[in-house]
Design a protein around this motif. Structure first.
Motif, PDB file in Angstrom:
ATOM      1  N   ILE A 113      -2.358  15.861  69.359  1.00 36.34           N
ATOM      2  CA  ILE A 113      -3.427  15.042  69.945  1.00 36.34           C
ATOM      3  C   ILE A 113      -3.925  15.711  71.231  1.00 36.34           C
ATOM      4  O   ILE A 113      -5.132  15.773  71.484  1.00 36.34           O
ATOM      5  CB  ILE A 113      -2.952  13.600  70.231  1.00 36.34           C
ATOM      6  N   VAL A 114      -3.011  16.251  72.024  1.00 28.95           N
ATOM      7  CA  VAL A 114      -3.391  16.965  73.251  1.00 28.95           C
ATOM      8  C   VAL A 114      -4.326  18.123  72.900  1.00 28.95           C
ATOM      9  O   VAL A 114      -5.359  18.327  73.552  1.00 28.95           O
ATOM     10  CB  VAL A 114      -2.145  17.473  74.009  1.00 28.95           C
ATOM     11  N   ARG A 121     -10.856  11.517  73.210  1.00 29.83           N
ATOM     12  CA  ARG A 121     -10.142  11.036  74.398  1.00 29.83           C
ATOM     13  C   ARG A 121     -10.785   9.758  74.935  1.00 29.83           C
ATOM     14  O   ARG A 121     -10.107   8.784  75.261  1.00 29.83           O
ATOM     15  CB  ARG A 121     -10.129  12.096  75.497  1.00 29.83           C
ATOM     16  N   THR A 142      -2.177   5.101  73.946  1.00 25.70           N
ATOM     17  CA  THR A 142      -1.599   6.334  74.470  1.00 25.70           C
ATOM     18  C   THR A 142      -1.737   7.437  73.439  1.00 25.70           C
ATOM     19  O   THR A 142      -1.940   7.172  72.246  1.00 25.70           O
ATOM     20  CB  THR A 142      -0.111   6.149  74.794  1.00 25.70           C
ATOM     21  N   GLN A 143      -1.598   8.658  73.910  1.00 24.33           N
ATOM     22  CA  GLN A 143      -1.603   9.788  72.975  1.00 24.33           C
ATOM     23  C   GLN A 143      -0.465   9.646  71.982  1.00 24.33           C
ATOM     24  O   GLN A 143      -0.630   9.925  70.793  1.00 24.33           O
ATOM     25  CB  GLN A 143      -1.485  11.109  73.732  1.00 24.33           C
ATOM     26  N   GLU A 184      -7.807  16.779  71.856  1.00 23.13           N
ATOM     27  CA  GLU A 184      -8.567  16.319  73.015  1.00 23.13           C
ATOM     28  C   GLU A 184      -8.994  17.482  73.913  1.00 23.13           C
ATOM     29  O   GLU A 184      -9.986  17.376  74.631  1.00 23.13           O
ATOM     30  CB  GLU A 184      -7.763  15.291  73.809  1.00 23.13           C
ATOM     31  N   ARG A 203       2.441  14.367  69.504  1.00 18.65           N
ATOM     32  CA  ARG A 203       1.615  14.108  70.675  1.00 18.65           C
ATOM     33  C   ARG A 203       0.910  15.392  71.102  1.00 18.65           C
ATOM     34  O   ARG A 203      -0.246  15.368  71.522  1.00 18.65           O
ATOM     35  CB  ARG A 203       2.478  13.549  71.814  1.00 18.65           C
ATOM     36  N   ARG A 245      -9.996   6.848  72.541  1.00 21.17           N
ATOM     37  CA  ARG A 245      -8.582   6.467  72.630  1.00 21.17           C
ATOM     38  C   ARG A 245      -8.341   5.648  73.893  1.00 21.17           C
ATOM     39  O   ARG A 245      -7.699   4.595  73.856  1.00 21.17           O
ATOM     40  CB  ARG A 245      -7.693   7.715  72.623  1.00 21.17           C
TER      41      ARG A 245
END
Length: 106
Positions: free
Chosen positions: A49-50, A25, A34-35, A53, A46, A28
């Motif tokens: 990625i959430v 995170r 952005t994600q 992170e 996305r 990035r």
């Protein structure tokens, strides 16, 4: 904050999936991405990625490696019994740049 963190609270190395997630995170955001942009580059959703992170421990290691590569990060394996080498960044860290990226992507 633990000894594993620098003054910004970002792990300098990852011992847990949560540490790795915070590092991803931070990187990035430092790159002002952005994600969704990262997800598109890596070829994942996305939400994936959430989860990375957030420190989810069940993610596919190949995709984690691809994500790290997309962020310009590498993994180094070390023996915890050995003293850690001192590694300096390839370029000086511009704290103003890092703070600006964090402010843009809270």
């Amino acid at each position: 904050m633990s000894p594993n963190d620098d003054k910004s609270g970002v792990p300098m190395y990852a011992r847990t999936p949560a540490d790795l997630g915070r590092l991803v995170r931070w990187r990035r955001r430092a790159l002002a991405r952005t994600q969704q942009a990262l997800a598109d580059q890596v070829g994942v959703s996305r939400q994936w990625i959430v989860r990375l992170e957030a420190g989810r421990s069940t993610l596919e290691v190949g995709l984690v490696m691809r994500t790290l590569r997309a962020l310009g990060l590498t993994i180094e394996i070390s023996d915890p019994a050995e003293p850690a080498p001192v590694v300096l960044p390839h370029r000086p860290i511009d704290l103003d740049e890092v703070l600006a990226a964090v402010r843009r992507n809270p």
